[in-house]
Each structure stands twice: as structure tokens, then as C-alpha cells.
Design a protein around this motif. Structure first.
Motif, PDB file in Angstrom:
ATOM      1  N   HIS A  20       0.865  -1.099   0.059  1.00 54.65           N
ATOM      2  CA  HIS A  20      -0.146   0.184  -0.041  1.00 54.65           C
ATOM      3  C   HIS A  20       0.936   1.368  -0.141  1.00 54.65           C
ATOM      4  O   HIS A  20       0.206   2.416   0.140  1.00 54.65           O
ATOM      5  CB  HIS A  20      -1.012  -0.094   1.203  1.00 54.65           C
ATOM      6  CG  HIS A  20      -1.817  -1.392   1.396  1.00 54.65           C
ATOM      7  ND1 HIS A  20      -2.767  -1.501   0.441  1.00 54.65           N
ATOM      8  CD2 HIS A  20      -1.612  -2.486   1.974  1.00 54.65           C
ATOM      9  CE1 HIS A  20      -3.207  -2.764   0.467  1.00 54.65           C
ATOM     10  NE2 HIS A  20      -2.653  -3.243   1.727  1.00 54.65           N
ATOM     11  N   GLY A  21       2.228   1.129   0.036  1.00 56.53           N
ATOM     12  CA  GLY A  21       3.002   2.204  -0.326  1.00 56.53           C
ATOM     13  C   GLY A  21       3.836   2.655   1.223  1.00 56.53           C
ATOM     14  O   GLY A  21       3.549   2.108   2.270  1.00 56.53           O
TER      15      GLY A  21
ATOM     16  N   ARG B   6       5.591   1.818  -3.963  1.00 58.81           N
ATOM     17  CA  ARG B   6       4.697   0.717  -3.524  1.00 58.81           C
ATOM     18  C   ARG B   6       5.118  -0.303  -4.125  1.00 58.81           C
ATOM     19  O   ARG B   6       5.507  -0.188  -5.279  1.00 58.81           O
ATOM     20  CB  ARG B   6       3.303   1.246  -3.705  1.00 58.81           C
ATOM     21  CG  ARG B   6       2.893   1.462  -4.983  1.00 58.81           C
ATOM     22  CD  ARG B   6       1.361   1.811  -5.154  1.00 58.81           C
ATOM     23  NE  ARG B   6       0.915   2.023  -6.382  1.00 58.81           N
ATOM     24  CZ  ARG B   6       0.386   1.228  -7.283  1.00 58.81           C
ATOM     25  NH1 ARG B   6       0.222  -0.057  -7.014  1.00 58.81           N
ATOM     26  NH2 ARG B   6       0.045   1.675  -8.523  1.00 58.81           N
TER      27      ARG B   6
ATOM     28  N   ARG C 264      -7.158   4.789   1.738  1.00 59.82           N
ATOM     29  CA  ARG C 264      -7.734   4.976   0.444  1.00 59.82           C
ATOM     30  C   ARG C 264      -6.258   5.576  -0.463  1.00 59.82           C
ATOM     31  O   ARG C 264      -5.340   6.191   0.024  1.00 59.82           O
ATOM     32  CB  ARG C 264      -8.843   6.156   0.159  1.00 59.82           C
ATOM     33  CG  ARG C 264     -10.086   5.303   0.613  1.00 59.82           C
ATOM     34  CD  ARG C 264     -11.315   6.325   0.469  1.00 59.82           C
ATOM     35  NE  ARG C 264     -11.043   7.562   1.284  1.00 59.82           N
ATOM     36  CZ  ARG C 264     -11.917   8.490   1.229  1.00 59.82           C
ATOM     37  NH1 ARG C 264     -12.931   8.362   0.308  1.00 59.82           N
ATOM     38  NH2 ARG C 264     -11.990   9.492   1.865  1.00 59.82           N
ATOM     39  N   ASP C 265      -6.327   5.140  -1.715  1.00 59.67           N
ATOM     40  CA  ASP C 265      -5.416   5.767  -2.638  1.00 59.67           C
ATOM     41  C   ASP C 265      -5.359   7.261  -2.684  1.00 59.67           C
ATOM     42  O   ASP C 265      -6.151   7.891  -3.061  1.00 59.67           O
ATOM     43  CB  ASP C 265      -5.491   5.088  -3.948  1.00 59.67           C
ATOM     44  CG  ASP C 265      -4.385   5.451  -4.861  1.00 59.67           C
ATOM     45  OD1 ASP C 265      -3.275   6.012  -4.599  1.00 59.67           O
ATOM     46  OD2 ASP C 265      -4.384   5.145  -5.990  1.00 59.67           O
ATOM     47  N   ARG C 266      -4.344   7.972  -2.288  1.00 61.06           N
ATOM     48  CA  ARG C 266      -3.914   9.029  -2.386  1.00 61.06           C
ATOM     49  C   ARG C 266      -3.414   9.584  -3.403  1.00 61.06           C
ATOM     50  O   ARG C 266      -3.071  11.060  -3.555  1.00 61.06           O
ATOM     51  CB  ARG C 266      -3.457   9.728  -0.819  1.00 61.06           C
ATOM     52  CG  ARG C 266      -4.160   9.315   0.190  1.00 61.06           C
ATOM     53  CD  ARG C 266      -3.293   9.813   1.503  1.00 61.06           C
ATOM     54  NE  ARG C 266      -3.891  11.186   1.689  1.00 61.06           N
ATOM     55  CZ  ARG C 266      -4.564  11.554   2.589  1.00 61.06           C
ATOM     56  NH1 ARG C 266      -5.611  10.718   3.087  1.00 61.06           N
ATOM     57  NH2 ARG C 266      -4.777  12.737   2.821  1.00 61.06           N
ATOM     58  N   GLU C 267      -3.131   8.865  -4.456  1.00 64.00           N
ATOM     59  CA  GLU C 267      -2.439   9.066  -5.775  1.00 64.00           C
ATOM     60  C   GLU C 267      -0.933   9.511  -5.524  1.00 64.00           C
ATOM     61  O   GLU C 267      -0.585  10.557  -6.202  1.00 64.00           O
ATOM     62  CB  GLU C 267      -3.313  10.055  -6.623  1.00 64.00           C
ATOM     63  CG  GLU C 267      -4.665   9.584  -6.703  1.00 64.00           C
ATOM     64  CD  GLU C 267      -5.733  10.497  -7.677  1.00 64.00           C
ATOM     65  OE1 GLU C 267      -5.093  11.717  -7.872  1.00 64.00           O
ATOM     66  OE2 GLU C 267      -6.670  10.097  -8.267  1.00 64.00           O
ATOM     67  N   TRP C 268      -0.243   9.219  -4.726  1.00 64.07           N
ATOM     68  CA  TRP C 268       0.922   9.544  -4.332  1.00 64.07           C
ATOM     69  C   TRP C 268       2.015   8.735  -5.443  1.00 64.07           C
ATOM     70  O   TRP C 268       3.156   9.145  -5.595  1.00 64.07           O
ATOM     71  CB  TRP C 268       1.336   9.289  -2.946  1.00 64.07           C
ATOM     72  CG  TRP C 268       0.770  10.073  -1.970  1.00 64.07           C
ATOM     73  CD1 TRP C 268       0.279  10.962  -2.140  1.00 64.07           C
ATOM     74  CD2 TRP C 268       0.738  10.002  -0.645  1.00 64.07           C
ATOM     75  NE1 TRP C 268      -0.461  11.854  -1.133  1.00 64.07           N
ATOM     76  CE2 TRP C 268       0.082  10.943  -0.031  1.00 64.07           C
ATOM     77  CE3 TRP C 268       1.266   8.882   0.260  1.00 64.07           C
ATOM     78  CZ2 TRP C 268       0.162  10.998   1.469  1.00 64.07           C
ATOM     79  CZ3 TRP C 268       1.332   9.147   1.624  1.00 64.07           C
ATOM     80  CH2 TRP C 268       0.676  10.192   2.564  1.00 64.07           C
TER      81      TRP C 268
ATOM     82  N   PRO D 134       4.050   0.766  -9.891  1.00 65.90           N
ATOM     83  CA  PRO D 134       4.283  -0.061  -8.654  1.00 65.90           C
ATOM     84  C   PRO D 134       5.821  -0.784  -8.691  1.00 65.90           C
ATOM     85  O   PRO D 134       6.260  -0.745 -10.025  1.00 65.90           O
ATOM     86  CB  PRO D 134       3.285  -1.213  -8.560  1.00 65.90           C
ATOM     87  CG  PRO D 134       2.906  -1.105 -10.152  1.00 65.90           C
ATOM     88  CD  PRO D 134       3.201   0.225 -10.515  1.00 65.90           C
TER      89      PRO D 134
END
Length: 318
Positions: free
Chosen positions: A74-75, A103, A128-132, A136
């Protein structure tokens, strides 16, 4: 230093090491493998805070080469907590404020000529995905805006101090979520205004990292053999010059010094087990040293003690 001023609490784990031989097994369990560049005044420490959906790890490091395998579905975000530092990540030199976001599954190769203080934020499934992150399984270094990095550092430091002095705030679900959101919003802004390095540098670095991994694998499987640079380069399918450039870029030293350092630490790892079947001579020869005088000289220069002293201490007879 930040960690020295923190007290362990129900919300904060603090571990410190002043003995390299005690630290290395603990680090290996964490899927990191360090080769110290010096043992003078050795000290390292780690502080950990668990928030609802992410974990904060702050590390005091030391001069070293370190390989780390991250499995971060998840990063993960890594940044320095101090400006005075110098580090190389997968061959990319970092001598100015930089942070790393990624990630997936990544193998990172760091060289730290000097100790530093850095933070690792591991994201959990509840976020939730924060678009960082874009791609991958790829290292993504960024140059942040100075004010944004200062804010992230400040928020991270305050969280650790709160976990130490007021652990109930970090353990209470509602306040913990608020603390976590403050950190995530600060990182949001740091990503929003950051810049990425040149793509060509990242591609070149990737090739050099692959060559260094090939060297590591060869040395591991031929530990007792004499290793010659020309033979090693031929097996890797490159010139000796290219191989030397790869090691200098990724590891920060010459190929010869790197090979010797790996062999010396491998010998020490066997000596500190203290087995009755182990002798100094057998350890030296099992790691490519066939001239005992050279081995004795290099061992003492690297570890500030003789190999026989290391073995005796491991056996409890020192």
C-alpha cells in the motif's frame, strides 16, 4: 537527538544498540542487511509508533552500506529528519533534501557515509489511494519544497513526542485518526509540490544496481574462492571498468575494497557464533583469505580487534 529524548510507552517502542554484533541479527529479521563502514562510536536506535492505518518508524543510522527489501503493498514514504546528510539510493546521489515514495516490492541499496536520522511511513490497507505513487515496484525519489518538508518533519516529530509523553492520545481511536490525518495531509502537500529527478539517471542507476546484485550473488556462492575482477566482469557480461563504475556508483567505493569488505564481514559473522568447530584460519580460508598475515591486518583495521579476540569473546572466554 530525537530518539534519545523519547521514553518508551504503551504507544511507543524504542530500541537502542551499542553493540554491532547484537544489532545485526535483529536487523536481519527486519529484512535489512548492513555492512558498517566504521565501528567507531557505534550506536543505532529505532522508535516505532502505530497509528490506525500507518506505521511511523524513525531510525538513527550509522556509516554503512545497507540492502533493504521492502514489501509495501500500500506504499511507503521515506525522508530525512535532518538537513545535514549525504546518502546514495540505488546509485542516485542525494546531498540535498529529498524524499522517496514507492509501493510494491522493492530492493533498495543505500550507502550512508555518515550517520543520519530518517523516518519511514508504512501505509496500511485501511487508507484510500491518495495518488502519491505512479508505477508499482519502482523507486520514486522526489525533491520537495523546503516548507513542505519542514512541515512533514515537524508533524512526525510531534507524533513521536506525543506517543512518548501522552500515549493515551495515540491509543484512543478518535484522536489517533485525527493525528494520522494531520500527517497524511502534510505528506499530501509535500507530494503535490515536489519534483522528480531526470529519468535518464534513474535508468542508468537501475542497470548498475543489477550488476551489484550479480556481484553479491557470485561472492555468496564462491566465498572460499579467489575472486578476480576480470573473471567477475566476464561473468557479468561487462568490462572491468563498467563493473568498477557500477560498484562506485551504488556502493560508494572501489570494487576491490567492496569485495574485501564483504569477505571480512562474512568471516566475522562466522566467528561471532563461537562454534567449537570454528577457527580463525578456517574462517579466513572459507571467505577467500589464503594469506593469514593479510587477513589479520585487514581484520584488525576494520574491527579494531583481532579475529582471535572476536572468537574468544563469542565463546565467553574473553
Amino acid at each position: 537527538m530525537l530518539i534519545k529524548n523519547l521514553s518508551p510507552s504503551p504507544a511507543l517502542s524504542v530500541v537502542q544498540f551499542t553493540d554491532i554484533d547484537a544489532f545485526r541479527p535483529a536487523e536481519f529479521v527486519a529484512d535489512a542487511r548492513s555492512v558498517p563502514l566504521t565501528l567507531a562510536n557505534f550506536h543505532t536506535a529505532r522508535a516505532i509508533v502505530q497509528l490506525p492505518h500507518c506505521q511511523i518508524i524513525v531510525l538513527t543510522s550509522f556509516p554503512r552500506i545497507v540492502d533493504v527489501s521492502y514489501r509495501a503493498a500500500h506504499g511507503i514514504v521515506i525522508f530525512q529528519l535532518q538537513d545535514a546528510y549525504e546518502v546514495s539510493v540505488n546509485g542516485l546521489s542525494v546531498d540535498r533534501p529529498t524524499f522517496v515514495g514507492m509501493r510494491g516490492n522493492l530492493d533498495l541499496q543505500f550507502v550512508e557515509p555518515h550517520g543520519s536520522l530518517h523516518a519511514i511511513i508504512i501505509l496500511g490497507a485501511g487508507l484510500r489511494d491518495r495518488e502519491w505513487f505512479d508505477t508499482p515496484d519502482e523507486l520514486c525519489p522526489f525533491t520537495p519544497h523546503a516548507d513542505d518538508l519542514a512541515m512533514v518533519r515537524s508533524v512526525t516529530t510531534r507524533i513521536l513526542q506525543t506517543a512518548s509523553a501522552k500515549p493515551d492520545l495515540v491509543q484512543e481511536p478518535i484522536s489517533a485518526l485525527a493525528i494520522q490525518e494531520g500527517l497524511l495531509l502534510a505528506i499530501d502537500e509535500m507530494f503535490r509540490r515536489s519534483r522528480t529527478p531526470e529519468l535518464t539517471n534513474r535508468i542508468a542507476s537501475r542497470g548498475y544496481c543489477r550488476l551489484v546484485r550479480m556481484i553479491d550473488e557470485y561472492v555468496a556462492f564462491h566465498a572460499a574462492s579467489a575472486i578476480y575482477s576480470a573473471d567477475l566482469a566476464e561473468r557479468c557480461g561487462v568490462s572491468v571498468r563498467t563493473l568498477g563504475t557500477a560498484v562506485a556508483t551504488v556502493r560508494g567505493m572501489s570494487l576491490h575494497r567492496y569485495l574485501r569488505l564483504k569477505q571480512l564481514w562474512s568471516a566475522r559473522a562466522q566467528l561471532v557464533k563461537g562454534s567449537d568447530a570454528v577457527t580463525v584460519t578456517s574462517c579466513a580460508r572459507a571467505n577467500g583469505f589464503h594469506h593469514m598475515g593479510e587477513f589479520a591486518r585487514l581484520y584488525r583495521a576494520t574491527f579494531h580487534e583481532t579475529a582471535s579476540h572476536t572468537l574468544a569473546r563469542a565463546r565467553g572466554s574473553d
